[in-house]
Design a protein around this motif. Structure first.
Motif, PDB file in Angstrom:
ATOM      1  N   ASP A  41       0.820  -1.214   0.000  1.00 49.77           N
ATOM      2  CA  ASP A  41       0.000   0.000   0.000  1.00 49.77           C
ATOM      3  C   ASP A  41       0.861   1.274   0.000  1.00 49.77           C
ATOM      4  OD1 ASP A  41      -2.453   1.329  -0.088  1.00 49.77           O
ATOM      5  OD2 ASP A  41      -2.593   1.500   2.085  1.00 49.77           O
ATOM      6  N   THR A  42       2.123   1.151  -0.392  1.00 48.36           N
ATOM      7  CA  THR A  42       2.997   2.332  -0.441  1.00 48.36           C
ATOM      8  C   THR A  42       3.705   2.453  -1.788  1.00 48.36           C
ATOM      9  OG1 THR A  42       4.757   1.027   0.574  1.00 48.36           O
ATOM     10  CG2 THR A  42       3.461   2.391   2.065  1.00 48.36           C
ATOM     11  N   SER A  43       3.096   1.924  -2.828  1.00 51.26           N
ATOM     12  CA  SER A  43       3.598   1.963  -4.212  1.00 51.26           C
ATOM     13  C   SER A  43       5.011   1.396  -4.378  1.00 51.26           C
ATOM     14  CB  SER A  43       3.491   3.360  -4.831  1.00 51.26           C
ATOM     15  OG  SER A  43       4.026   4.352  -4.021  1.00 51.26           O
ATOM     16  N   GLN A  44       5.361   0.434  -3.574  1.00 52.86           N
ATOM     17  CA  GLN A  44       6.680  -0.177  -3.747  1.00 52.86           C
ATOM     18  C   GLN A  44       6.608  -1.599  -4.293  1.00 52.86           C
ATOM     19  OE1 GLN A  44       9.532   0.805  -0.396  1.00 52.86           O
ATOM     20  NE2 GLN A  44       7.617   1.441   0.551  1.00 52.86           N
ATOM     21  N   VAL A  49      -0.590  -4.011  -9.414  1.00 52.77           N
ATOM     22  CA  VAL A  49      -0.471  -3.460 -10.770  1.00 52.77           C
ATOM     23  C   VAL A  49      -1.628  -3.897 -11.663  1.00 52.77           C
ATOM     24  CG1 VAL A  49       0.916  -3.462 -12.897  1.00 52.77           C
ATOM     25  CG2 VAL A  49       2.026  -3.135 -10.679  1.00 52.77           C
ATOM     26  N   VAL A  57       0.042   0.473 -14.049  1.00 52.42           N
ATOM     27  CA  VAL A  57       0.087   1.450 -12.958  1.00 52.42           C
ATOM     28  C   VAL A  57      -0.142   0.704 -11.639  1.00 52.42           C
ATOM     29  CG1 VAL A  57      -0.870   3.262 -14.447  1.00 52.42           C
ATOM     30  CG2 VAL A  57      -2.379   2.054 -12.880  1.00 52.42           C
ATOM     31  N   LYS A  58       0.312   1.328 -10.562  1.00 53.48           N
ATOM     32  CA  LYS A  58       0.065   0.762  -9.244  1.00 53.48           C
ATOM     33  C   LYS A  58      -1.287   1.265  -8.763  1.00 53.48           C
ATOM     34  CE  LYS A  58       4.761  -0.361  -8.354  1.00 53.48           C
ATOM     35  NZ  LYS A  58       6.078  -0.106  -7.768  1.00 53.48           N
ATOM     36  N   CYS A  60      -2.775   1.125  -6.131  1.00 51.65           N
ATOM     37  CA  CYS A  60      -2.845   1.707  -4.785  1.00 51.65           C
ATOM     38  C   CYS A  60      -2.407   3.154  -4.795  1.00 51.65           C
ATOM     39  CB  CYS A  60      -1.990   0.918  -3.796  1.00 51.65           C
ATOM     40  SG  CYS A  60      -0.211   1.287  -3.896  1.00 51.65           S
ATOM     41  N   THR A  61      -1.928   3.660  -5.937  1.00 48.23           N
ATOM     42  CA  THR A  61      -1.420   5.023  -5.993  1.00 48.23           C
ATOM     43  C   THR A  61      -2.066   5.776  -7.153  1.00 48.23           C
ATOM     44  OG1 THR A  61       0.617   4.131  -5.043  1.00 48.23           O
ATOM     45  CG2 THR A  61       0.703   6.396  -5.778  1.00 48.23           C
ATOM     46  N   ILE A  62      -3.341   5.561  -7.321  1.00 49.60           N
ATOM     47  CA  ILE A  62      -4.150   6.341  -8.262  1.00 49.60           C
ATOM     48  C   ILE A  62      -5.558   6.377  -7.678  1.00 49.60           C
ATOM     49  CG2 ILE A  62      -4.325   4.244  -9.702  1.00 49.60           C
ATOM     50  CD1 ILE A  62      -5.043   6.029 -12.082  1.00 49.60           C
ATOM     51  N   GLU A 132      11.642  -3.836 -11.750  1.00 54.24           N
ATOM     52  CA  GLU A 132      12.097  -3.148 -10.542  1.00 54.24           C
ATOM     53  C   GLU A 132      10.939  -2.800  -9.604  1.00 54.24           C
ATOM     54  OE1 GLU A 132      14.293   0.387 -11.409  1.00 54.24           O
ATOM     55  OE2 GLU A 132      14.995   0.575  -9.348  1.00 54.24           O
ATOM     56  N   GLY A 133       9.773  -2.538 -10.182  1.00 52.90           N
ATOM     57  CA  GLY A 133       8.643  -2.112  -9.354  1.00 52.90           C
ATOM     58  C   GLY A 133       7.802  -3.253  -8.794  1.00 52.90           C
ATOM     59  N   ASN A 134       8.279  -4.473  -8.918  1.00 49.76           N
ATOM     60  CA  ASN A 134       7.535  -5.634  -8.399  1.00 49.76           C
ATOM     61  C   ASN A 134       8.417  -6.448  -7.484  1.00 49.76           C
ATOM     62  OD1 ASN A 134       6.300  -4.966 -11.203  1.00 49.76           O
ATOM     63  ND2 ASN A 134       4.742  -6.221 -10.179  1.00 49.76           N
TER      64      ASN A 134
END
Lengths: 167, 264
Positions: A41-44, A49, A57-58, A60-62, A132-134
């Motif tokens: 829940d912190t876009s990490q 996705v 996009v994530k 949780c961050t839109i 990298e984002g997963n």
């Protein structure tokens, strides 16, 4: 109360939301599409996705309202109605690209966007950088990378069928 | 996250009107920084004003000897834009390393520059390239724009519209990332534009800053060797569990050398 109208996996829905409602909350709690996970829940971590108008996009961050009018694809929308898996899903199965499976929906959605953005194909290094984002807390990256390398050949039409995993 | 009202104006004038009318309203574009901050309840806006439908803030174009990038340009767009790659390849390369793929698909250059996070990438390109920040009210030189940690010359209700980058003869960027968070520990953007050399350092201090000694050394001799002997003082640099001020000071010189190497 504000309303959001969006098309998720081909089906258009209009949903009441709050200003602060996140897209992932709309998907999971309003539309009951719980294949999209919330990990950090912190876009990490990337477990959430989805594709919004074709871009990963994530969720949780839109804000849900920021996705108003858009086309959303979640993990539930990848397989054909007859149950035929998307080549990326098939590759994850064939290459055993999951251990606990929690990160898998996000991994698959990110991987599809990654492959679509690299029509000339990716090296192993490029696949690893692209992910990298997963995060996979089982650290099961090795087979995920192999699965994506195999799936890109099918998705770009360079192979008719998925190369079988080594015994 | 506390609740708030959501507005999506269709024009710059309407956005400015909404933001001016309410001091507790916040603009949002990609939201890759704002939404995490709101989740931590670091900020409690009464409303968010979504800028994503405003045509005046969009587009990337070459105008003579300048590259003009609209505030809403996403990092992915900047990284892959043929105009950016042709005019300032170092800027495209920088954009391709911000956050991760999904962050680059949402985050915008205007949001990053207006936020001025000390560990952000773009501020060093804006300062290093001597860019001009265009707002709905005025034009602000990069040297006047960045005013320390999360602080800029933007006034409440003032919106960043575009950034005008002069096209350099040479430019390069290098950074050392925190291995866990991937934020910048120390970065250097070096550029030679119209014969003038600028070196902008990000990540290492409380805000982006110019390294005058390196600029002088590079003006005399544009090569990695020229800055190898230039020591960045540790005074005033960030020191935390990830690295001491002395470590970051050391990295500044290393990153500057790499950036010059990358610039060619």
């Amino acid at each position: 109360m504000p309303q959001v109208t969006l098309t998720v996996n081909g089906k258009t829905s209009t949903v009441d939301v709050e200003g602060r409602t996140l897209l992932v909350e709309l998907l999971r709690e309003k539309l009951r599409l719980t294949g999209t996970h919330v990990g950090c829940d912190t876009s990490q971590c990337g477990a959430c996705v989805v594709h919004v108008d074709g871009e990963s996009v994530k969720a949780c961050t839109i804000l849900a309202l920021q996705a108003n009018g858009s086309q959303v694809t979640t993990i539930e929308g990848l397989a054909k109605p007859d149950g035929t898996l998307h080549p990326m899903q098939e590759a994850f199965r064939e290459y055993h690209a999951l251990q606990c499976g929690f990160c898998t929906p996000g991994m698959v959605m990110s991987a599809i966007d990654l492959v679509e953005k690299h029509p000339d194909g990716m090296s192993e290094k490029e696949i690893r950088e692209g992910l990298e984002g997963n995060l996979c807390r089982c650290t099961g990256y090795h087979n995920i990378v192999k699965a994506i390398a195999a799936a890109q050949e099918v998705m770009h039409g360079r192979a008719q069928a998925l190369a079988p995993a080594a015994e | 996250m506390y609740d708030f009202e959501y507005h999506k104006p269709g024009s710059l004038a309407d956005a400015v009107k909404l933001l001016s009318a309410d001091p507790d309203a916040r603009p949002i574009s990609g939201g890759q920084t704002l939404l995490p901050a709101l989740k931590h309840r670091l900020n409690k806006p009464t409303s968010v004003v979504d800028l994503s439908g405003i045509a005046e803030l969009k587009g990337i174009k070459r105008e003579g000897d300048k590259l003009v990038i609209g505030a809403l340009a996403k990092h992915f767009e900047v990284a892959t834009s043929p105009e950016v790659k042709a005019a300032i390849p170092a800027l495209a390369q920088m954009a391709s390393t911000i956050g991760d793929t999904q962050v680059r698909n949402r985050g915008t250059i205007g949001g990053s520059v207006a936020n001025n996070d000390p560990a952000a990438d773009y501020p060093s390109a804006v300062l290093g390239l001597n860019a001009t920040v265009v707002t709905d009210k005025r034009r602000i030189a990069a040297d006047d724009f960045f005013q320390g940690m999360f602080t800029t010359a933007l006034e409440p209700g003032e919106l960043l519209v575009a950034i005008e980058f002069p096209i350099p003869e040479k430019a390069g960027y290098a950074k050392m990332r925190n291995p866990a968070s991937r934020y910048v520990m120390a970065g250097a953007f070096v550029a030679k534009t119209g014969g003038a050399v600028r070196v902008a350092i990000n990540g290492a201090g409380p805000g982006v800053f110019r390294q005058a000694d390196m600029e002088k050394a590079l003006t005399a001799n544009w090569s990695p060797d020229a800055v190898a002997g230039v020591k960045q003082p540790a005074d005033g640099l960030n020191g935390d569990i990830h690295g001491s001020a002395e470590y970051r000071a050391h990295l500044v010189t290393v990153m500057a050398k790499r950036a010059i190497d990358a610039a060619g």
